[in-house]
Scaffold this motif. Sequence first.
Motif, PDB file in Angstrom:
ATOM      1  N   ALA A  99      42.827  50.638 113.674  1.00 32.48           N
ATOM      2  CA  ALA A  99      43.317  50.443 112.310  1.00 32.48           C
ATOM      3  C   ALA A  99      44.161  49.173 112.222  1.00 32.48           C
ATOM      4  CB  ALA A  99      44.126  51.653 111.863  1.00 32.48           C
ATOM      5  N   LEU A 100      45.021  48.981 113.218  1.00 30.21           N
ATOM      6  CA  LEU A 100      45.872  47.799 113.203  1.00 30.21           C
ATOM      7  C   LEU A 100      45.049  46.532 113.391  1.00 30.21           C
ATOM      8  CD1 LEU A 100      48.728  46.816 112.906  1.00 30.21           C
ATOM      9  CD2 LEU A 100      49.080  47.152 115.358  1.00 30.21           C
ATOM     10  N   ASP A 101      44.016  46.604 114.219  1.00 31.49           N
ATOM     11  CA  ASP A 101      43.144  45.436 114.393  1.00 31.49           C
ATOM     12  C   ASP A 101      42.503  45.034 113.063  1.00 31.49           C
ATOM     13  OD1 ASP A 101      43.615  45.052 117.054  1.00 31.49           O
ATOM     14  OD2 ASP A 101      41.878  46.196 117.751  1.00 31.49           O
ATOM     15  N   ARG A 102      42.089  46.020 112.285  1.00 36.08           N
ATOM     16  CA  ARG A 102      41.454  45.718 111.006  1.00 36.08           C
ATOM     17  C   ARG A 102      42.471  45.129 110.020  1.00 36.08           C
ATOM     18  NH1 ARG A 102      36.799  50.260 109.688  1.00 36.08           N
ATOM     19  NH2 ARG A 102      35.922  50.348 111.812  1.00 36.08           N
ATOM     20  N   ILE A 103      43.682  45.645 110.052  1.00 35.97           N
ATOM     21  CA  ILE A 103      44.731  45.112 109.177  1.00 35.97           C
ATOM     22  C   ILE A 103      44.996  43.645 109.500  1.00 35.97           C
ATOM     23  CG2 ILE A 103      47.224  45.229 108.719  1.00 35.97           C
ATOM     24  CD1 ILE A 103      46.924  48.302 108.984  1.00 35.97           C
ATOM     25  N   LEU A 104      44.966  43.300 110.781  1.00 40.37           N
ATOM     26  CA  LEU A 104      45.267  41.932 111.216  1.00 40.37           C
ATOM     27  C   LEU A 104      44.056  41.014 111.182  1.00 40.37           C
ATOM     28  CD1 LEU A 104      47.469  42.726 114.360  1.00 40.37           C
ATOM     29  CD2 LEU A 104      48.232  42.249 112.030  1.00 40.37           C
ATOM     30  N   SER A 105      42.891  41.554 110.851  1.00 42.28           N
ATOM     31  CA  SER A 105      41.650  40.786 110.942  1.00 42.28           C
ATOM     32  C   SER A 105      41.732  39.473 110.180  1.00 42.28           C
ATOM     33  CB  SER A 105      40.493  41.624 110.391  1.00 42.28           C
ATOM     34  OG  SER A 105      39.304  40.868 110.350  1.00 42.28           O
ATOM     35  N   GLY A 106      41.420  38.379 110.896  1.00 44.04           N
ATOM     36  CA  GLY A 106      41.365  37.057 110.285  1.00 44.04           C
ATOM     37  C   GLY A 106      42.695  36.398 110.040  1.00 44.04           C
ATOM     38  N   SER A 107      43.798  37.056 110.388  1.00 41.95           N
ATOM     39  CA  SER A 107      45.120  36.505 110.077  1.00 41.95           C
ATOM     40  C   SER A 107      45.654  35.578 111.153  1.00 41.95           C
ATOM     41  CB  SER A 107      46.119  37.651 109.884  1.00 41.95           C
ATOM     42  OG  SER A 107      46.363  38.311 111.118  1.00 41.95           O
ATOM     43  N   GLY A 108      45.102  35.688 112.372  1.00 40.54           N
ATOM     44  CA  GLY A 108      45.644  34.905 113.471  1.00 40.54           C
ATOM     45  C   GLY A 108      46.787  35.589 114.186  1.00 40.54           C
ATOM     46  N   LEU A 109      47.237  36.743 113.687  1.00 44.24           N
ATOM     47  CA  LEU A 109      48.314  37.489 114.331  1.00 44.24           C
ATOM     48  C   LEU A 109      47.756  38.276 115.524  1.00 44.24           C
ATOM     49  CD1 LEU A 109      50.085  38.891 111.145  1.00 44.24           C
ATOM     50  CD2 LEU A 109      50.753  36.894 112.497  1.00 44.24           C
ATOM     51  N   ARG A 110      48.634  38.527 116.508  1.00 44.03           N
ATOM     52  CA  ARG A 110      48.229  39.282 117.692  1.00 44.03           C
ATOM     53  C   ARG A 110      49.132  40.492 117.883  1.00 44.03           C
ATOM     54  NH1 ARG A 110      46.971  34.502 122.155  1.00 44.03           N
ATOM     55  NH2 ARG A 110      45.145  33.629 121.077  1.00 44.03           N
ATOM     56  N   MET A 111      48.545  41.540 118.422  1.00 40.11           N
ATOM     57  CA  MET A 111      49.272  42.787 118.637  1.00 40.11           C
ATOM     58  C   MET A 111      49.616  42.921 120.121  1.00 40.11           C
ATOM     59  SD  MET A 111      47.929  46.697 118.004  1.00 40.11           S
ATOM     60  CE  MET A 111      46.502  46.421 119.055  1.00 40.11           C
ATOM     61  N   HIS A 112      50.872  43.340 120.402  1.00 40.04           N
ATOM     62  CA  HIS A 112      51.314  43.679 121.757  1.00 40.04           C
ATOM     63  C   HIS A 112      51.958  45.066 121.681  1.00 40.04           C
ATOM     64  CE1 HIS A 112      50.943  39.334 122.662  1.00 40.04           C
ATOM     65  NE2 HIS A 112      51.519  39.178 121.478  1.00 40.04           N
ATOM     66  N   ARG A 113      51.848  45.870 122.748  1.00 36.67           N
ATOM     67  CA  ARG A 113      52.440  47.199 122.722  1.00 36.67           C
ATOM     68  C   ARG A 113      52.979  47.545 124.099  1.00 36.67           C
ATOM     69  NH1 ARG A 113      46.832  47.759 121.999  1.00 36.67           N
ATOM     70  NH2 ARG A 113      45.761  48.800 123.718  1.00 36.67           N
ATOM     71  N   ASP A 114      53.965  48.496 124.106  1.00 39.15           N
ATOM     72  CA  ASP A 114      54.547  48.919 125.384  1.00 39.15           C
ATOM     73  C   ASP A 114      54.535  50.448 125.484  1.00 39.15           C
ATOM     74  OD1 ASP A 114      56.585  49.850 123.822  1.00 39.15           O
ATOM     75  OD2 ASP A 114      58.116  48.479 124.602  1.00 39.15           O
ATOM     76  N   ALA A 115      55.051  50.956 126.622  1.00 39.88           N
ATOM     77  CA  ALA A 115      54.975  52.390 126.896  1.00 39.88           C
ATOM     78  C   ALA A 115      55.844  53.203 125.957  1.00 39.88           C
ATOM     79  CB  ALA A 115      55.396  52.655 128.349  1.00 39.88           C
ATOM     80  N   SER A 116      56.815  52.608 125.330  1.00 38.86           N
ATOM     81  CA  SER A 116      57.698  53.355 124.433  1.00 38.86           C
ATOM     82  C   SER A 116      57.027  53.686 123.105  1.00 38.86           C
ATOM     83  CB  SER A 116      58.957  52.531 124.143  1.00 38.86           C
ATOM     84  OG  SER A 116      58.626  51.398 123.346  1.00 38.86           O
ATOM     85  N   GLY A 117      55.879  53.115 122.884  1.00 37.70           N
ATOM     86  CA  GLY A 117      55.209  53.323 121.604  1.00 37.70           C
ATOM     87  C   GLY A 117      55.471  52.215 120.612  1.00 37.70           C
ATOM     88  N   ALA A 118      56.352  51.263 120.942  1.00 36.00           N
ATOM     89  CA  ALA A 118      56.642  50.147 120.034  1.00 36.00           C
ATOM     90  C   ALA A 118      55.472  49.171 120.028  1.00 36.00           C
ATOM     91  CB  ALA A 118      57.913  49.432 120.464  1.00 36.00           C
ATOM     92  N   VAL A 119      55.217  48.606 118.853  1.00 35.42           N
ATOM     93  CA  VAL A 119      54.154  47.615 118.685  1.00 35.42           C
ATOM     94  C   VAL A 119      54.775  46.363 118.102  1.00 35.42           C
ATOM     95  CG1 VAL A 119      51.991  47.059 117.518  1.00 35.42           C
ATOM     96  CG2 VAL A 119      52.404  49.386 118.344  1.00 35.42           C
ATOM     97  N   ALA A 120      54.475  45.209 118.706  1.00 33.66           N
ATOM     98  CA  ALA A 120      55.009  43.927 118.219  1.00 33.66           C
ATOM     99  C   ALA A 120      53.855  43.056 117.739  1.00 33.66           C
ATOM    100  CB  ALA A 120      55.783  43.208 119.326  1.00 33.66           C
ATOM    101  N   ILE A 121      54.112  42.345 116.643  1.00 33.21           N
ATOM    102  CA  ILE A 121      53.126  41.443 116.063  1.00 33.21           C
ATOM    103  C   ILE A 121      53.675  40.020 116.183  1.00 33.21           C
ATOM    104  CG2 ILE A 121      51.823  40.823 114.006  1.00 33.21           C
ATOM    105  CD1 ILE A 121      51.137  43.568 115.171  1.00 33.21           C
ATOM    106  N   THR A 122      52.877  39.121 116.769  1.00 31.69           N
ATOM    107  CA  THR A 122      53.305  37.726 116.919  1.00 31.69           C
ATOM    108  C   THR A 122      52.200  36.803 116.439  1.00 31.69           C
ATOM    109  OG1 THR A 122      52.464  37.510 119.168  1.00 31.69           O
ATOM    110  CG2 THR A 122      54.735  38.289 118.920  1.00 31.69           C
ATOM    111  N   ARG A 123      52.572  35.565 116.214  1.00 34.69           N
ATOM    112  CA  ARG A 123      51.608  34.540 115.804  1.00 34.69           C
ATOM    113  C   ARG A 123      51.553  33.462 116.870  1.00 34.69           C
ATOM    114  NH1 ARG A 123      51.635  31.670 110.086  1.00 34.69           N
ATOM    115  NH2 ARG A 123      50.281  33.434 109.679  1.00 34.69           N
ATOM    116  N   PRO A 124      50.448  33.299 117.575  1.00 36.21           N
ATOM    117  CA  PRO A 124      50.319  32.177 118.514  1.00 36.21           C
ATOM    118  C   PRO A 124      50.340  30.854 117.761  1.00 36.21           C
ATOM    119  CG  PRO A 124      48.632  33.857 118.897  1.00 36.21           C
ATOM    120  CD  PRO A 124      49.286  34.182 117.594  1.00 36.21           C
ATOM    121  N   VAL A 125      51.124  29.904 118.234  1.00 42.34           N
ATOM    122  CA  VAL A 125      51.261  28.627 117.536  1.00 42.34           C
ATOM    123  C   VAL A 125      49.940  27.886 117.445  1.00 42.34           C
ATOM    124  CG1 VAL A 125      52.380  26.375 117.598  1.00 42.34           C
ATOM    125  CG2 VAL A 125      53.665  28.441 118.185  1.00 42.34           C
TER     126      VAL A 125
END
Length: 923
Positions: free
Chosen positions: A83-109
Amino acid sequence: MRKSDALMICLATSAIIAAVPAAAQAETRTIAALRRYDIDAGSMKAALDAWARQSKRQILYRTDDVRTLRSPGVRGRLGDADALDRILSGSGLRMHRDASGAVAITRPVAFASTIAQDVAPTAAAQEPAATQDASGIQDIVVTARRTEERAQKVPVSLTAFTQDTIRQKSINTATDLQNFTPSLTVLGNVARNQETYTIRGMGGGGGAGTGSGPGVVGYFAEVPSSASGPGSFYDLASLQVLKGPQGTLFGRNTTGGAVLLEPARPKMNRVEGYVEGTLGNLRRRSAQGALNIPVVDDVLAVRVAGQFDKRDGYVRDVLTGRDYLNRDNYSLRLGIQFNPTDTINSYTAVNYIQVDEHGGGSILLAVRPGSPYAALLQPYLAQQQARGPRETSTGVNTFEKARNLLVLNNTTWNPTPELTIKNVFSYGRTRSTSATDRDSTPLPIADLLGAFPGSYNNNLRTITEELQARYDDGRFSLQGGGFYLDEKSPSPLTFLTVNPLQAGGILGGGPIILPSVVQALLGVNGPLLPALNIQPDASVRGRSKALYAQAQYKIVPTLTATAGFRWTWDSFGGDIQSYQDAQSYQVFNRLAALGIVSPAQAAQVIGLNANLCVYDAFLAVAAGGFPTLKYPNCTKPTFSGKSDGPTWQLGLDWQADPQTLVYAVSRRGYKSGANNPIVTLFLGSDYPLAPVKPERVTDAEVGLKRDWTIGGVKARTNVAAFYTWFNDVQVIQRAAIAGSDILANAKKARVVGLEFEGLIIPFKPLTISGTYSYNDAKFLDYVTIPIPAIPSALTAAQPSRDLSSTPFTFVARHKFSLDGRLALPIPAAEGDMAIRATYSWQSRQRVAPDAQPFDTIDPYGLLNLRLEWNQMRGAPLDLAIYGTNVLNTAYRITANTGYNNSGFSNSIYGEPAQYGLSLRYRF
């Protein structure tokens, strides 16, 4: 839960990347569990927040990274990651996640400039004005359709600059801007800072009170601005030149296009800024800087910017030593960004410009034999020709003083991801006064001395209000609203004008020409006695109202249709008062004392003319009567008018692939009708030249915007071709009545043209860009209306003339520019060093519709050179050594073509070779 602090994002991202593999695998299994999602297309920020609520997971992102992006949304039963991949589709944003369940969204320059989605409509966008991928090709964010989009995605011909490009090309004024913009011409009057834009042959004059106005309108942060000249081109997010009629979204008078200045807006949660200083020849010293201050995280930020520019003039008066065409101006700007909620953002700006310069510098070019002052002017013309264009001699210490204040607020509200409500309000105050020497000699033939002390020639208060709504669901968008403008002069406009004293006063005989012996006896300098005409009170007013709407519909995902319509209603008017200064006629008492005239004759002339109401006297004499009214009992002649008309747009654009946009568009432009006060005063409001019809323009344009990669070589080519039809095109008829220009209509005209902008990077250190435009503009049906002889106005009869098939004035048929930047091979730790050469050229421009000497500005080319060292030794320092017009080309930038009417013509020449260095510190 959202965390927008940059440090938190960095820490969270580091923790995610460093998570142990086993924990990551466990999280992957968990996040893959199916869940029903129902998230609408729209704001990326809203979509991410909705994902967090529906997935019940923590998500971290920087507001600045997502605020201006759009998401296609997602619906259905999916895993959280899908679902998150589809939300980010075409935006250039990337998803990162850790064991705590937190998800971070960043933009590669490196991915920033390849975003396929258009930028979302918001006035508080924190996106950079331009992004650049590894190829080095910039993509600038523009507001050509009143919402923020990438320039390559906008189906309209435009030229856009970032602040860095403006600095690198040494663009300080609109006159500089024309050298790098296809189809743009900028010419001033003999008051150098009164710059007027002409695009594709469409420009023109007029103003408040008289109606009409320029055919290309300048905008500052979406607000129409009357400020021109220096002091505007600093700390900008972008500078955009839109070509062709823009009336549907930008309003009245944009028949030729619009020039948009978008200031750099405050950024949240970030302290940054710059300071730049410049030193050069002609004692050039200038500085500019900006400071961005976050006040409340994600809520309030302030940006303060300013600049000053001082430089000696490059034309010297041989009589007084005064330098003309100097620079002495400064500007201050305050921006406040206030985002009280996630759905409301408000930008407030205060912009102030002050100019206090010598102006002048006009050069006498030609004198018509047999004209009233020909015998007197010929010796001065010979002297001027011997001096060349860098020296002059005038009878007036010319100057230009201006104060421009603009206060605006742009507030948007996003009640839903699809709906944006925007309100733009502005208050402007423009005050200026100038002294000019229209004849460019020491003789008092046509001189403006300025205004009364403490008063102004131009004092205009302008209020605008625009309410706009925009709906966009990803496939269909509709924006519409209403616009209101009210302008008036809040205090009297005053003028002091000098002309030769007439033998029987201003209403009788020819000019008094004194023999040299009488000049010596009177102690005067020159054969003409000056007479001061005083206009103690004049006022202007104008109102404009409009309703508009424009829709875009994606027929298929790659094919979009656009249709828009606007109707504008204008009203305008004003009044004026004038009388003859009594002191000017006291010279007759001195003539009587010398025995040249009798005391009775002196008393008669003084009694008749001192404080005589000028326009009342004209009316009395024209009616066969005798003038009697004296100041302050003068009547105040008035002039007024109304005008209205539609504008519309129809267009189709096809995104053939992510790098290719093809479009076709047709637009209707409308320029307000007008009134010629000088015709109304001398010939009456019923004379055919008194009212001026609205100008209507229709065009058809096709264009292609394309990014290329051929064998590793990166390139960009943008091309547009157009055909423009005019009806009742408004034209200037030079010095038609009492030495004043008038506005008239030509029945039909057309412009055929082509524009090209390209960039190529043949190998990484070398970047080459270029522009070209072709404009064939001519009148198809243009027969002037005759003007009768007006003895009281010293105006000879002017017969009708057929100017059909003559070319437009102020249009260069061919223009091109070439810019090359070569990076020098120095160690990366030492920074980035490059040499840049820019050459711009334009063909001849006709500046008078009728044949006369100097009716054409000759072709000319300008070469600029620059050596730049950015990131000096790894520090945030940029050093540049520059040279402009290094070949010291002499070229004209104005034209006062009164040869066939007033009997003389003159001009101002452009800046000579200049060189210097600038140092910029960024933090």
